[in-house]
Design a protein around this motif. Sequence first.
Motif, PDB file in Angstrom:
ATOM      1  N   LEU A   1       0.832  -1.274   0.040  1.00 32.91           N
ATOM      2  CA  LEU A   1      -0.063  -0.047  -0.125  1.00 32.91           C
ATOM      3  C   LEU A   1       0.837   1.305  -0.050  1.00 32.91           C
ATOM      4  O   LEU A   1       0.655   2.186  -0.493  1.00 32.91           O
TER       5      LEU A   1
ATOM      6  N   ILE B   1      -4.140   4.222  -5.461  1.00 26.21           N
ATOM      7  CA  ILE B   1      -5.009   3.071  -4.581  1.00 26.21           C
ATOM      8  C   ILE B   1      -6.683   3.500  -4.919  1.00 26.21           C
ATOM      9  O   ILE B   1      -6.999   4.354  -4.820  1.00 26.21           O
TER      10      ILE B   1
ATOM     11  N   CYS C   1      -6.468   2.911   5.004  1.00 27.48           N
ATOM     12  CA  CYS C   1      -5.635   3.940   4.569  1.00 27.48           C
ATOM     13  C   CYS C   1      -4.967   5.035   5.440  1.00 27.48           C
ATOM     14  O   CYS C   1      -3.876   5.269   5.775  1.00 27.48           O
TER      15      CYS C   1
ATOM     16  N   LEU D   1      -1.279   4.021   5.945  1.00 21.77           N
ATOM     17  CA  LEU D   1      -0.142   4.657   4.708  1.00 21.77           C
ATOM     18  C   LEU D   1       0.511   5.619   5.686  1.00 21.77           C
ATOM     19  O   LEU D   1      -0.023   6.361   6.609  1.00 21.77           O
TER      20      LEU D   1
ATOM     21  N   ILE E   1      -5.582   8.248  -3.614  1.00 20.32           N
ATOM     22  CA  ILE E   1      -6.673   7.555  -3.388  1.00 20.32           C
ATOM     23  C   ILE E   1      -7.849   8.044  -4.217  1.00 20.32           C
ATOM     24  O   ILE E   1      -8.308   9.046  -4.182  1.00 20.32           O
TER      25      ILE E   1
END
Length: 253
Positions: free
Chosen positions: A25, A31, A51, A55, A63
């Motif tokens: 990720l 993403i 996330c 992250l 995103i």
Amino acid sequence: MIQLSLIGIGTGNPDHVTLAAINALNHADLILLPRKGDAKSDLIDLRRLLCRKLLSEKSSAEIVEFDLPARREDHQYLEAVADWHTRIAEIWGELIQQHLPDGGRVGLMIWGDPSLYDSSLRIASRLSDKGKAVQVKVVPGITSLQVLTAEHCIPLNTIAEPVHITTGRRLRENGWPTQTSAMAVMLDSGGAFQTLPQDNIYIWWGAYLGMDKQCLINGPLKAVGQEIMTRRDRLKAEHGWIMDTYLMKIVAD
């Protein structure tokens, strides 16, 4: 070149996400987060939570959320699924072209593991069929079956015996497979076990496995089958959606 990472995230519980998944990720340039409508808003909320939690500040990932198309109901099942997968692949391709026209790394978070009753690998293959240069990478995740057996504190199999893994649809169509003493059922629209003879079967059932609203029931199928259905209906009405999995074994009299 597009590197597409299909990242198994288990049940959505941050504690179940592997270090390999976190690393994938954090190395993604893009993403993609699918939305499945208001009734299943919990699913996109969990992906957003992952996330935020996983992250790092150094991540430069963009995103992007998108609406997942609904599967058509006016076709035969396999035809409808193939059409559905094609439409999803088209959305993936459009978003990738829009946000990474010169290539890069794309991450998609997949419930459980991309290899067990999930279609992301089949959808990804359609991108290559369209002539896109795509390198697919799979990051394995914890499956609902693993969480089910862990939460019930049981092994999946008995000694020297096989386990049959199937869907609710197949259970309804084919019944209990011969020469099998244990069967795990996934993707059941509700209560396929009711089609079975009720004697000599023990069931371990779980819904929302790994989530804060997790629910577990186990016991002889004859004794707890109706309890499972009643609880399942109530939970689905309360939350607007449900994901459940169960394991059944034939037991001696």
